[in-house]
Design an enzyme around this catalytic site. Structure first.
Site, PDB file in Angstrom:
ATOM      1  N   LYS A   1     -13.847  -4.092  20.639  1.00 30.20           N
ATOM      2  CA  LYS A   1     -15.187  -3.571  20.335  1.00 30.20           C
ATOM      3  C   LYS A   1     -16.201  -4.695  20.588  1.00 30.20           C
ATOM      4  O   LYS A   1     -16.028  -5.828  20.129  1.00 30.20           O
ATOM      5  CB  LYS A   1     -15.214  -3.116  18.875  1.00 30.20           C
ATOM      6  CG  LYS A   1     -16.176  -1.989  18.604  1.00 30.20           C
ATOM      7  CD  LYS A   1     -15.922  -1.418  17.217  1.00 30.20           C
ATOM      8  CE  LYS A   1     -17.015  -0.439  16.825  1.00 30.20           C
ATOM      9  NZ  LYS A   1     -16.938  -0.069  15.420  1.00 30.20           N
TER      10      LYS A   1
HETATM   11  O1  G3P Z   1     -18.196   1.587  12.849  1.00 26.45           O
HETATM   12  C1  G3P Z   1     -19.442   1.960  13.337  1.00 26.45           C
HETATM   13  C2  G3P Z   1     -20.170   3.007  12.527  1.00 26.45           C
HETATM   14  O2  G3P Z   1     -19.396   4.177  12.438  1.00 26.45           O
HETATM   15  C3  G3P Z   1     -20.750   2.540  11.213  1.00 26.45           C
HETATM   16  O3  G3P Z   1     -21.299   3.589  10.480  1.00 26.45           O
HETATM   17  O4  G3P Z   1     -22.153   4.449   8.331  1.00 26.45           O
HETATM   18  O5  G3P Z   1     -22.140   1.974   8.728  1.00 26.45           O
HETATM   19  O6  G3P Z   1     -23.749   3.451   9.917  1.00 26.45           O
HETATM   20  P1  G3P Z   1     -22.388   3.348   9.305  1.00 26.45           P
END
Ligand code: G3P
Length: 218
Positions: A84
């Site tokens: 990633k």
């Molecule tokens: O891992 C990336 C993403 O899914 C993070 O989500 O909820 O932290 O905005 P969030």
């Protein structure tokens, strides 16, 4: 559509894997930090719990040379690992380098079609388009997902569009409508996908009627 669980919690991965319908796991530095365990140890355990799944593990350096070093190290841990990479200038250069070597990548922190275009041109395996964080600032995060899906099809890019930062089941429904190839979400959102009050009441009624009639199977 592929479904990934977005977590660094081993127990959640174990439970999600039991369903047999989850295609992989995404992690990020925040989720790994929350797990309270080491990075390599956590990622390798996740690979073991979800055989054949795509497991995203993120580099944390921000200069090109260090990013290359970290990416090659992470990729060497297990064949299921997808590296990633954040969408910054050295990140796109890294994705091109890794893609030329046949190493799969997941470009993260993507919010716009222009960013997604760079990721697709660099040969990203997955383009992680964040939805919830855009909704959080009163915009519609799903618009960029739909536009990116259209772009990928229109120009024949091989990248898959991954709807990330999913906050509720309606986001998943909208990601399906947008044609996203993948949705990643926290374990609790995956559990919510099962839920419908008519399923619960319907099952209760079936079982009551069955038991009242004194039936048995076999
Ligand atoms: O891992 C990336 C993403 O899914 C993070 O989500 O909820 O932290 O905005 P969030």
């Amino acid at each position: 559509m592929k479904l990934f669980v977005d977590t660094g919690d081993i127990e959640e991965v174990r439970l999600a894997a039991e369903w047999g319908v989850i295609d992989g796991v995404t992690t990020n530095p925040t989720l790994i930090a929350k797990s309270g365990k080491g990075f390599k140890e956590t990622v390798l355990k996740i690979c073991e719990l979800m055989p054949g799944g795509d497991i995203s593990a993120e580099v944390v350096a921000t200069d090109y040379e260090s990013m290359v070093k970290e990416a090659l190290e992470i990729a060497s841990w297990h064949e299921q690992i997808v590296v990633k990479v954040p969408l910054i200038e050295p990140g796109i250069r890294l994705v091109k380098f890794l893609s030329d070597k046949g190493i799969r990548t997941n470009v993260t922190l993507v919010f716009s079609v222009s960013q997604a275009l760079l990721a697709a041109k660099a040969g990203a395996t997955y383009i992680s388009n964040f939805v919830g964080r855009v909704d959080d600032i009163s915009d519609d995060g799903m618009v960029a997902v739909a536009d990116t899906v259209r772009m990928v099809h229109e120009y024949g890019f091989e990248s898959e569009v991954l709807a990330a930062s999913i906050r509720h089941p309606l986001h998943v429904v909208k990601a399906v409508e947008a044609g996203a190839h993948v949705s990643t979400m926290p374990f609790k959102i995956l559990q919510m996908l099962f839920k419908h009050p008519l399923t619960d009441s319907g099952l209760q009624r079936f079982l009551e009627d069955w038991n009242k009639a004194g039936l048995t199977i076999g």
